[in-house]
Design an enzyme around this catalytic site. Structure first.
Site, PDB file in Angstrom:
ATOM      1  N   GLU A 158      35.922 -23.427 -67.419  1.00 57.99           N
ATOM      2  CA  GLU A 158      37.126 -24.170 -66.910  1.00 57.99           C
ATOM      3  C   GLU A 158      38.226 -24.289 -67.730  1.00 57.99           C
ATOM      4  OE1 GLU A 158      34.706 -26.790 -63.595  1.00 57.99           O
ATOM      5  OE2 GLU A 158      35.065 -27.872 -65.545  1.00 57.99           O
ATOM      6  N   GLU A 234      29.340 -23.403 -60.208  1.00 59.37           N
ATOM      7  CA  GLU A 234      28.996 -24.561 -60.112  1.00 59.37           C
ATOM      8  C   GLU A 234      29.121 -25.037 -58.848  1.00 59.37           C
ATOM      9  OE1 GLU A 234      30.774 -27.245 -62.866  1.00 59.37           O
ATOM     10  OE2 GLU A 234      30.263 -25.881 -64.747  1.00 59.37           O
TER      11      GLU A 234
END
Length: 590
Positions: A158, A234
């Protein structure tokens, strides 16, 4: 030799199309004795892949001292997955977020003045290199290209939510390749333009993280990955809890519906989490958006398996969806692990913190308060003490900056708490401020500061602990401090005294009790009636409790217990209603 490859929008395993249905299990949040049980339950639900982060701070707790054994034996975790014929996705980024302490970065990074994190800053990169020089040779034999189960590895995590230093990303990628990592490499980011622009890298598969609206999210990802397989790296099927808020729950109907839409589209998916597990010890992280919010000890996440590994209604709902797209093994689900309640355990001995400092800590003399990191301390508590001359009129005690919660004492008498979120640096004395009057003979001022978890996400990650600048009385800085680091990593030297009814609430105190276990089973420690502190079972740090909830019980896996005598030590900061705890068969998450 097995092969894993990309062909257009498809993944191929040994030449056949495969849709990756993966679930996240963090080995460092589950005791090693239960790794096989959790992985078997994942396979029994129809998953063909397991994903895990690697936590740098678990594997290099002190600079240059590496650990890959016991609960840190990542090789064994992957080998068990291979024995169960599961594919493995490994995310070894220096940073992992994961609501884990400091996002997996080791605390000692902050001992260096001017340290720059997660960018092309050479002193930081040198430390990553030293870690990777030890880590990557352990993983290379486990790659699918070498006959192992690892099909893919992540470059950074991320990153587009944090920065846009493409040179940094490429340095990590090239470093992995140079050390023999020749499997599929990928990045993962939120499905937003600035995140995908900042976090993706040419020649590296971009994946997306989200919890809902898969069509919209994959639409955005497709703008950046028009020719490769679409992956939700995710899929947030639950959420985590902060202290003082309600326990997060997400219904399984909604979770199942979104999964059905993901799989129907042909995309691959990784459940975050399949099982959450536990933030044992002081490993919980924290968030800082509008304010500082530490994460609770439980990482239940309202996932498919509970914190203690039990299947949930969400598990069966997801298994039903997966069965529409893949074969689900029959009769593979193992029997539930036994749970029991050992009843009420009375604390019979105590050791007051101020009386046992010499057995817990070697004091450091310093002109000014130093942070934990500067003193080589990673987690726990730190006590700052100084002598203040008098007389002085009533003056406000000001801490610049407290990280994260300070108990204030004058001549060892409790004055109150200074909290990170609410403490004002102004001279004005508010209702929640602490002000003291110093007599002509002077007084001793002590501040016991708790590290509640370093920030694990976003722009506030540079989060040293303790007192970061100084302590003032009104506008005058106080100097000449005695500092006691209190990591609480070894309590074996404590000398206890019998508890007397008249002094059962003595402020920061260690309370000790024992119980007998004829048979071993998982159990849950109910801390109702206690205020705030930490619990140790047979020397193992279970984690924090706090009366503000939502968590009310601490999970105790059976492997932490022993047949016969067992010891419980509770470090209580404030006081309790009764010096006893209850060991029960079921959790209470609030």
């Amino acid at each position: 030799m097995n092969h894993f490859a990309i062909e257009g929008r498809k993944f191929l395993f040994n030449g056949n199309e495969i849709q990756l249905i993966s679930g996240a299990i963090h080995y460092f949040r589950v005791v090693p004795e239960y790794w096989r049980d959790r992985l078997l339950k994942l396979k029994a639900c129809g998953f063909n892949t397991v994903e895990t982060y690697l936590a740098w701070n678990v594997h290099e707790p002190k600079q240059g001292q590496f650990c890959f054994t016991g609960a840190a034996d990542i090789v064994r975790f992957i080998e068990i997955a291979a024995e169960l014929e599961l594919h493995v996705i490994v995310r070894p980024s220096p940073y992992i977020c994961a609501e884990w302490e400091f996002g997996g970065l080791p605390s000692w990074l902050l001992a260096e003045d001017g340290m720059r994190l997660r960018c092309n800053y050479q002193p930081y990169l040198d430390l990553v290199d030293a870690y990777y020089d030890t880590l990557m040779p352990l993983l290379v034999p486990l790659l699918i290209t070498n006959g192992g189960p690892i099909i893919a590895m992540q470059v950074e995590n991320e990153y587009g939510s944090y920065g846009n230093d493409r040179n940094y990303l490429d340095y990590l990628r090239q470093g992995m390749i140079r050390r023999g990592i020749d499997v599929l490499l990928f990045t993962s980011d939120g499905p937003e333009d600035h995140m995908l622009q900042g976090g993706s890298l040419p020649g590296t598969l971009a994946t997306a993280n989200f919890g809902s609206r898969p069509e919209e999210s994959f639409g955005k990802l497709s703008e950046y990955e028009p020719n490769n397989p679409l992956v939700c790296m995710e899929y947030w099927n639950g959420w985590f809890d902060h202290w003082g808020e309600e326990h997060h729950v997400r219904g399984y109907d909604d979770v199942a519906d979104v999964l059905d839409r993901i799989l129907k589209s042909g995309a691959s998916v990784n459940f975050y989490m399949f099982q959450g597990g536990t933030n044992f010890g002081f490993y919980n992280g924290a968030n800082f958006f509008d304010k500082y919010e530490p994460t609770v000890t439980s990482y239940d996440y309202n996932a498919l398996l509970s914190e203690s590994g039990e299947v949930t209604p969400k598990y069966f709902a997801i298994r039903d969806v997966i069965s529409k797209y893949a074969d689900v093994p029959a009769d593979l689900l193992p029997e539930p692990l036994p749970k029991t309640g050992y009843g009420v355990v009375r604390m019979t001995e105590q050791a007051r913190l101020f009386d046992v400092l010499h057995t817990l800590s070697n004091p450091v003399e310093s002109v000014y308060p130093e942070t934990m990191e500067k003193l080589g301390q990673d987690y726990g508590f730190i006590l700052y003490t100084t002598r203040v001359s008098g007389p002085r009129p009533r003056s406000k005690v000001v801490v610049q900056e407290v990280r994260d919660r300070a108990l204030v004492y004058v001549d060892q008498a409790y004055q109150g708490v200074i909290e990170r979120n609410s403490h004002s640096l102004s001279l004005q004395i508010g209702d929640d401020d602490i002000a003291i009057e110093v007599p002509s003979g002077g007084t001793t001022l002590s501040l016991l500061v708790e590290n509640l978890g370093r920030v694990n996400y976003g722009w506030k990650m540079h989060d040293p602990k303790g007192i970061t600048e100084g302590v003032r009385l009104e506008r005058q800085f106080l100097y000449d401090w005695t500092i006691h680091p209190l990591p609480l990593d070894d309590l074996s030297g404590l000398v206890y005294q019998p508890i007397a009814a008249a002094n059962a609430n003595e402020g920061p105190t260690f309370y000790r009790g024992t119980f007998e276990a004829a048979e071993l089973a998982d159990t849950f420690l109910n801390m109702e009636g206690w205020t705030k502190g930490v619990v140790f079972i047979n020397g193992f740090n279970l984690g924090r409790y706090w009366e503000i909830g939502p968590q009310k019980t601490l999970y105790v896996p059976a492997p932490l217990l022993r047949v016969g005598d067992n010891e419980i030590v509770v470090f209580e900061l404030h006081g309790m209603q009764e010096a006893s705890v209850t060991m029960q068969a079921n959790p209470d998450l609030g």
